[in-house]
Design a protein around this motif. Structure first.
Motif, PDB file in Angstrom:
ATOM      1  N   THR A 104       0.789  -1.015   0.211  1.00 51.05           N
ATOM      2  CA  THR A 104      -0.160  -0.066  -0.024  1.00 51.05           C
ATOM      3  C   THR A 104       0.854   1.389   0.172  1.00 51.05           C
ATOM      4  N   GLU A 105       2.127   1.151   0.003  1.00 50.51           N
ATOM      5  CA  GLU A 105       3.007   2.230  -0.186  1.00 50.51           C
ATOM      6  C   GLU A 105       2.944   3.086  -1.462  1.00 50.51           C
ATOM      7  N   PRO A 106       2.615   4.408  -1.360  1.00 48.09           N
ATOM      8  CA  PRO A 106       2.477   5.088  -2.665  1.00 48.09           C
ATOM      9  C   PRO A 106       3.560   4.800  -3.875  1.00 48.09           C
ATOM     10  N   VAL A 107       4.644   4.483  -3.399  1.00 50.40           N
ATOM     11  CA  VAL A 107       5.899   4.414  -4.380  1.00 50.40           C
ATOM     12  C   VAL A 107       5.416   3.046  -4.973  1.00 50.40           C
ATOM     13  N   VAL A 108       5.002   1.972  -4.433  1.00 53.28           N
ATOM     14  CA  VAL A 108       4.598   0.870  -5.207  1.00 53.28           C
ATOM     15  C   VAL A 108       3.593   0.892  -6.123  1.00 53.28           C
ATOM     16  N   SER A 124       5.048   4.621   5.364  1.00 55.14           N
ATOM     17  CA  SER A 124       4.611   4.299   6.351  1.00 55.14           C
ATOM     18  C   SER A 124       5.956   3.818   7.257  1.00 55.14           C
ATOM     19  N   THR A 125       7.033   3.498   6.852  1.00 57.65           N
ATOM     20  CA  THR A 125       8.224   3.063   7.750  1.00 57.65           C
ATOM     21  C   THR A 125       9.160   3.907   7.972  1.00 57.65           C
ATOM     22  N   SER A 126       8.762   5.345   7.562  1.00 57.90           N
ATOM     23  CA  SER A 126       9.660   6.435   7.736  1.00 57.90           C
ATOM     24  C   SER A 126       9.115   7.712   8.389  1.00 57.90           C
ATOM     25  N   SER A 127       9.756   8.276   9.134  1.00 65.33           N
ATOM     26  CA  SER A 127       9.189   9.445   9.822  1.00 65.33           C
ATOM     27  C   SER A 127       9.228  10.708   8.991  1.00 65.33           C
ATOM     28  N   HIS A 128       9.827  10.685   8.080  1.00 70.36           N
ATOM     29  CA  HIS A 128      10.173  12.064   7.114  1.00 70.36           C
ATOM     30  C   HIS A 128      10.045  11.398   5.713  1.00 70.36           C
ATOM     31  N   LYS A 129       9.901  12.864   4.600  1.00 73.92           N
ATOM     32  CA  LYS A 129       9.668  12.511   3.334  1.00 73.92           C
ATOM     33  C   LYS A 129      11.048  11.992   2.841  1.00 73.92           C
ATOM     34  N   GLU A 130      10.907  10.982   1.791  1.00 69.55           N
ATOM     35  CA  GLU A 130      11.949  10.473   1.051  1.00 69.55           C
ATOM     36  C   GLU A 130      12.060  10.611  -0.404  1.00 69.55           C
ATOM     37  N   PHE A 131      13.175  10.797  -0.879  1.00 67.54           N
ATOM     38  CA  PHE A 131      13.358  10.741  -2.517  1.00 67.54           C
ATOM     39  C   PHE A 131      13.570   9.574  -2.725  1.00 67.54           C
ATOM     40  N   ILE A 132      12.823   8.930  -3.670  1.00 68.19           N
ATOM     41  CA  ILE A 132      12.969   7.722  -4.048  1.00 68.19           C
ATOM     42  C   ILE A 132      13.005   7.342  -5.661  1.00 68.19           C
ATOM     43  N   THR A 133      13.910   6.413  -6.175  1.00 73.53           N
ATOM     44  CA  THR A 133      13.928   6.187  -7.545  1.00 73.53           C
ATOM     45  C   THR A 133      13.432   4.745  -7.509  1.00 73.53           C
ATOM     46  N   TYR A 134      12.667   4.440  -8.550  1.00 68.60           N
ATOM     47  CA  TYR A 134      12.044   2.995  -8.482  1.00 68.60           C
ATOM     48  C   TYR A 134      12.026   2.487  -9.792  1.00 68.60           C
ATOM     49  N   LYS A 135      11.874   1.151  -9.722  1.00 71.38           N
ATOM     50  CA  LYS A 135      11.768   0.188 -10.981  1.00 71.38           C
ATOM     51  C   LYS A 135      11.039  -1.065 -10.665  1.00 71.38           C
ATOM     52  N   SER A 147      16.327   4.621  -1.715  1.00 72.96           N
ATOM     53  CA  SER A 147      15.437   5.773  -1.132  1.00 72.96           C
ATOM     54  C   SER A 147      16.646   6.577  -0.320  1.00 72.96           C
ATOM     55  N   ARG A 148      16.369   8.129  -0.226  1.00 76.68           N
ATOM     56  CA  ARG A 148      17.255   8.833   0.335  1.00 76.68           C
ATOM     57  C   ARG A 148      16.365  10.072   1.012  1.00 76.68           C
ATOM     58  N   SER A 149      16.710  10.231   2.383  1.00 75.04           N
ATOM     59  CA  SER A 149      15.811  11.523   2.879  1.00 75.04           C
ATOM     60  C   SER A 149      15.834  12.781   2.013  1.00 75.04           C
ATOM     61  N   THR A 150      14.780  13.439   2.080  1.00 75.47           N
ATOM     62  CA  THR A 150      14.860  14.584   1.510  1.00 75.47           C
ATOM     63  C   THR A 150      15.774  15.756   1.997  1.00 75.47           C
ATOM     64  N   ALA A 151      15.972  15.678   3.126  1.00 73.32           N
ATOM     65  CA  ALA A 151      16.813  16.450   4.245  1.00 73.32           C
ATOM     66  C   ALA A 151      18.355  16.126   3.624  1.00 73.32           C
ATOM     67  N   ALA A 152      18.536  14.732   3.412  1.00 74.21           N
ATOM     68  CA  ALA A 152      20.022  14.570   3.105  1.00 74.21           C
ATOM     69  C   ALA A 152      20.130  14.989   1.393  1.00 74.21           C
TER      70      ALA A 152
END
Length: 166
Positions: A104-108, A124-135, A147-152
């Motif tokens: 149910t994760e939006p990236v999936v 749902s597994t993180s407390s912050h937004k993450e920048f994700i590249t997916y395939k 995945s990498r935190s948007t802060a990083a």
């Protein structure tokens, strides 16, 4: 292995599709009650009727070794999900051990819709937004993301901009 595997996901799928399949994550006697995935390949009679199947159960440790051997950068991690959205590899090993449903994760949903891409997501597994590249890997029906935190991401961009301007 001394157990009936007719109720298993891989048994039903290999019988229905009459082709080789990769199972979803499971625990059972065939995996020594550890999370594992299986490859099931049908065996045919002379007239192309399924007569049974060959089963190979794969341990997850080599998959973890494969996906973690690369340096993805600071605060960056890979995730590999099976066709049902269960983590074959996640850096939070408890999610794999519990066979947590991440379907149910939006990236999936995005990966299944667009096959590949990138974006910013709240997981749902993180407390912050993450920048994700997916395939989505269609032949295996696996979703892979890095995945990498948007802060990083912002910190790296700011530092690069600072160095460039100085």
């Amino acid at each position: 292995i001394g157990t009936d595997v007719n109720a298993r996901d891989y048994t039903a799928r290999v019988k229905a599709g009459q082709k080789a399949i990769i199972s979803s994550l499971f625990k059972g006697p065939e995996s020594l009650n550890q999370p594992a995935i299986a490859i099931a390949v049908p065996i045919y009679k002379g007239s192309k009727q399924v007569d049974g199947f060959v089963l190979a159960v794969l341990e997850l440790a080599p998959i973890k070794t494969l996906v973690t051997k690369y340096d993805y950068g600071t605060e960056t991690y890979p995730v590999v999900l099976d066709h049902a959205g269960k983590p074959i590899y996640h850096p939070n090993a408890a999610l794999t051990e519990a066979m947590t449903d991440l379907s149910t994760e939006p990236v999936v949903a995005e990966a299944k819709l667009h096959k590949q891409g990138e974006g910013t997501y709240m997981l749902s597994t993180s407390s912050h937004k993450e920048f994700i590249t997916y395939k989505l890997i269609p032949d295996l029906n696996l979703v892979v993301w890095v995945s990498r935190s948007t802060a990083a991401v912002n910190a790296a961009f700011t530092e690069s901009l600072r160095i460039t301007l100085l």
